[in-house]
Scaffold this motif. Structure first.
Motif, PDB file in Angstrom:
ATOM      1  N   THR A   1       0.851  -1.189   0.000  1.00 27.68           N
ATOM      2  CA  THR A   1       0.000   0.000   0.000  1.00 27.68           C
ATOM      3  C   THR A   1       0.884   1.235   0.000  1.00 27.68           C
ATOM      4  O   THR A   1       1.847   1.311   0.756  1.00 27.68           O
ATOM      5  CB  THR A   1      -0.927   0.009   1.229  1.00 27.68           C
ATOM      6  OG1 THR A   1      -1.773  -1.148   1.183  1.00 27.68           O
ATOM      7  CG2 THR A   1      -1.797   1.260   1.253  1.00 27.68           C
ATOM      8  N   TYR A   2       0.545   2.186  -0.867  1.00 26.75           N
ATOM      9  CA  TYR A   2       1.338   3.403  -1.037  1.00 26.75           C
ATOM     10  C   TYR A   2       0.472   4.619  -0.729  1.00 26.75           C
ATOM     11  O   TYR A   2      -0.740   4.600  -0.919  1.00 26.75           O
ATOM     12  CB  TYR A   2       1.891   3.476  -2.468  1.00 26.75           C
ATOM     13  CG  TYR A   2       2.892   2.374  -2.733  1.00 26.75           C
ATOM     14  CD1 TYR A   2       4.267   2.619  -2.686  1.00 26.75           C
ATOM     15  CD2 TYR A   2       2.473   1.069  -2.984  1.00 26.75           C
ATOM     16  CE1 TYR A   2       5.182   1.612  -2.897  1.00 26.75           C
ATOM     17  CE2 TYR A   2       3.388   0.048  -3.192  1.00 26.75           C
ATOM     18  CZ  TYR A   2       4.739   0.329  -3.138  1.00 26.75           C
ATOM     19  OH  TYR A   2       5.652  -0.687  -3.331  1.00 26.75           O
ATOM     20  N   GLN A   3       1.133   5.668  -0.249  1.00 24.90           N
ATOM     21  CA  GLN A   3       0.443   6.913   0.105  1.00 24.90           C
ATOM     22  C   GLN A   3      -0.740   6.663   1.060  1.00 24.90           C
ATOM     23  O   GLN A   3      -1.742   7.367   1.032  1.00 24.90           O
ATOM     24  CB  GLN A   3      -0.037   7.663  -1.151  1.00 24.90           C
ATOM     25  CG  GLN A   3       1.073   8.253  -1.982  1.00 24.90           C
ATOM     26  CD  GLN A   3       1.560   7.307  -3.068  1.00 24.90           C
ATOM     27  OE1 GLN A   3       0.751   6.762  -3.825  1.00 24.90           O
ATOM     28  NE2 GLN A   3       2.859   7.118  -3.170  1.00 24.90           N
ATOM     29  N   ARG A   4      -0.636   5.619   1.859  1.00 26.36           N
ATOM     30  CA  ARG A   4      -1.592   5.221   2.898  1.00 26.36           C
ATOM     31  C   ARG A   4      -2.922   4.699   2.375  1.00 26.36           C
ATOM     32  O   ARG A   4      -3.590   3.915   3.053  1.00 26.36           O
ATOM     33  CB  ARG A   4      -1.868   6.372   3.889  1.00 26.36           C
ATOM     34  CG  ARG A   4      -0.809   6.508   4.966  1.00 26.36           C
ATOM     35  CD  ARG A   4      -1.226   7.485   6.057  1.00 26.36           C
ATOM     36  NE  ARG A   4      -2.444   7.115   6.744  1.00 26.36           N
ATOM     37  CZ  ARG A   4      -2.521   6.194   7.715  1.00 26.36           C
ATOM     38  NH1 ARG A   4      -1.435   5.534   8.081  1.00 26.36           N
ATOM     39  NH2 ARG A   4      -3.671   5.941   8.311  1.00 26.36           N
ATOM     40  N   ALA A   5      -3.351   5.093   1.176  1.00 25.18           N
ATOM     41  CA  ALA A   5      -4.704   4.750   0.745  1.00 25.18           C
ATOM     42  C   ALA A   5      -4.767   4.037  -0.598  1.00 25.18           C
ATOM     43  O   ALA A   5      -5.852   3.700  -1.053  1.00 25.18           O
ATOM     44  CB  ALA A   5      -5.567   6.009   0.690  1.00 25.18           C
ATOM     45  N   LEU A   6      -3.623   3.806  -1.239  1.00 25.70           N
ATOM     46  CA  LEU A   6      -3.612   3.223  -2.578  1.00 25.70           C
ATOM     47  C   LEU A   6      -2.972   1.842  -2.529  1.00 25.70           C
ATOM     48  O   LEU A   6      -1.746   1.702  -2.467  1.00 25.70           O
ATOM     49  CB  LEU A   6      -2.851   4.122  -3.550  1.00 25.70           C
ATOM     50  CG  LEU A   6      -3.357   5.564  -3.667  1.00 25.70           C
ATOM     51  CD1 LEU A   6      -2.471   6.361  -4.615  1.00 25.70           C
ATOM     52  CD2 LEU A   6      -4.813   5.598  -4.131  1.00 25.70           C
ATOM     53  N   ALA A   7      -3.800   0.807  -2.547  1.00 28.20           N
ATOM     54  CA  ALA A   7      -3.287  -0.559  -2.555  1.00 28.20           C
ATOM     55  C   ALA A   7      -2.847  -0.935  -3.962  1.00 28.20           C
ATOM     56  O   ALA A   7      -3.605  -0.782  -4.918  1.00 28.20           O
ATOM     57  CB  ALA A   7      -4.354  -1.531  -2.057  1.00 28.20           C
ATOM     58  N   MET A   8      -1.621  -1.399  -4.062  1.00 30.57           N
ATOM     59  CA  MET A   8      -1.063  -1.838  -5.349  1.00 30.57           C
ATOM     60  C   MET A   8      -1.193  -3.361  -5.416  1.00 30.57           C
ATOM     61  O   MET A   8      -0.275  -4.099  -5.066  1.00 30.57           O
ATOM     62  CB  MET A   8       0.398  -1.412  -5.467  1.00 30.57           C
ATOM     63  CG  MET A   8       0.595   0.078  -5.604  1.00 30.57           C
ATOM     64  SD  MET A   8       0.081   0.716  -7.224  1.00 30.57           S
ATOM     65  CE  MET A   8       1.272  -0.074  -8.288  1.00 30.57           C
TER      66      MET A   8
END
Length: 260
Positions: free
Chosen positions: A246-253
């Motif tokens: 998860t990146y930028q706390r809210a974007l799951a890759m």
């Protein structure tokens, strides 16, 4: 040729190919292990129209549909040949399913070319795009996928490209990779459990049933392509999950493969 899987890719920020903190190598690994397609049809969150439109571009341009990013990103070009035959076949399949479709030449937006640049860096697989309909619901996009199923038996890789969680208003661009809002895991755990169970009815009703659905997706467009990918898969698909953090706390890759 055996039936190809369908995919849903969380394509992340446009900087995915040039940001070493992002999981670009994992996209390359995914492309390397998939059966080689004769062509790719992408449904991207970044091309929305009132009715489905398939791009018949012979040599699709690389659309840099963003602003404020490093110059190096605008110098990237993905010069894959187009797949106008696949675009016309897709439109015909949709028409046969009583889903009115159109065709027009158009380039590849970053929802298409960013992940494909990593997965197929030689740009030697023809690519066409099919638009989504942001004003329509998941059931409509599932029906799109079902209509497109014959393409998977004809060597075409059907790819939905969006983001399994997408709330830019909640994003913290200073957060460390993996430092995710706990609501991200709660949403993705629910979604992935229903995917594994092939619980299509619940998935199509995700906005009412999934925890934190409105927070994870204030608008639907970044999730709608997954419903087309599910629809394009076999009824008894085998689910593969490529979780990249998860990146930028809210974007799951997270990427999903619907095989079989």
């Amino acid at each position: 040729m055996s039936r190809l899987p369908s995919l849903f890719l969380s394509h992340g920020a446009p900087t995915l190919p040039i940001d070493p903190s992002m999981p670009s190598s994992e996209f390359a690994a995914l492309g390397a292990r998939l059966p080689r397609p004769r062509a790719i049809l992408v449904l991207s969150a970044h091309w929305g129209t009132n009715v489905p439109v398939a791009s018949t571009a012979e040599a699709p341009e690389t659309i840099h549909d963003f602003y404020g990013f490093p110059r190096a990103l605008y110098e990237l070009h993905y010069r894959a040949p187009g797949a106008p035959d696949v675009a016309r076949q897709a439109a015909a399949l949709l028409d046969a399913a009583n889903i009115a479709a159109q065709t027009q030449p158009r380039g590849l937006d970053h929802g298409a070319w960013v992940p494909l640049l990593l997965m197929y860096p030689q740009a030697d697989v023809p690519v066409a795009q099919l638009s989504i309909q942001p004003h329509r619901d998941p059931a409509h996009h599932y029906a799109l996928g079902r209509a497109l199923r014959p393409l998977a038996d004809d060597g075409v890789l059907i790819v939905g490209s969006g983001q399994i969680t997408h709330n830019l208003r909640a994003a913290d661009f200073g957060a460390k990779p993996g430092d995710g809002d706990p609501r991200v895991a709660e949403f993705t755990d629910w979604f992935e459990a229903r995917l594994a169970q092939r619980d299509i009815e619940a998935l199509l009703d995700y906005r009412a049933q999934a925890p934190h659905a409105a927070f994870m997706h204030p608008t639907d467009e970044h999730l709608l392509p997954i419903f087309a990918s599910i629809g394009a898969a076999s009824d008894d698909y085998a689910l593969e999950i490529q979780s990249l953090g998860t990146y930028q706390r809210a974007l799951a890759m997270t990427n999903y493969v619907f095989a079989g």
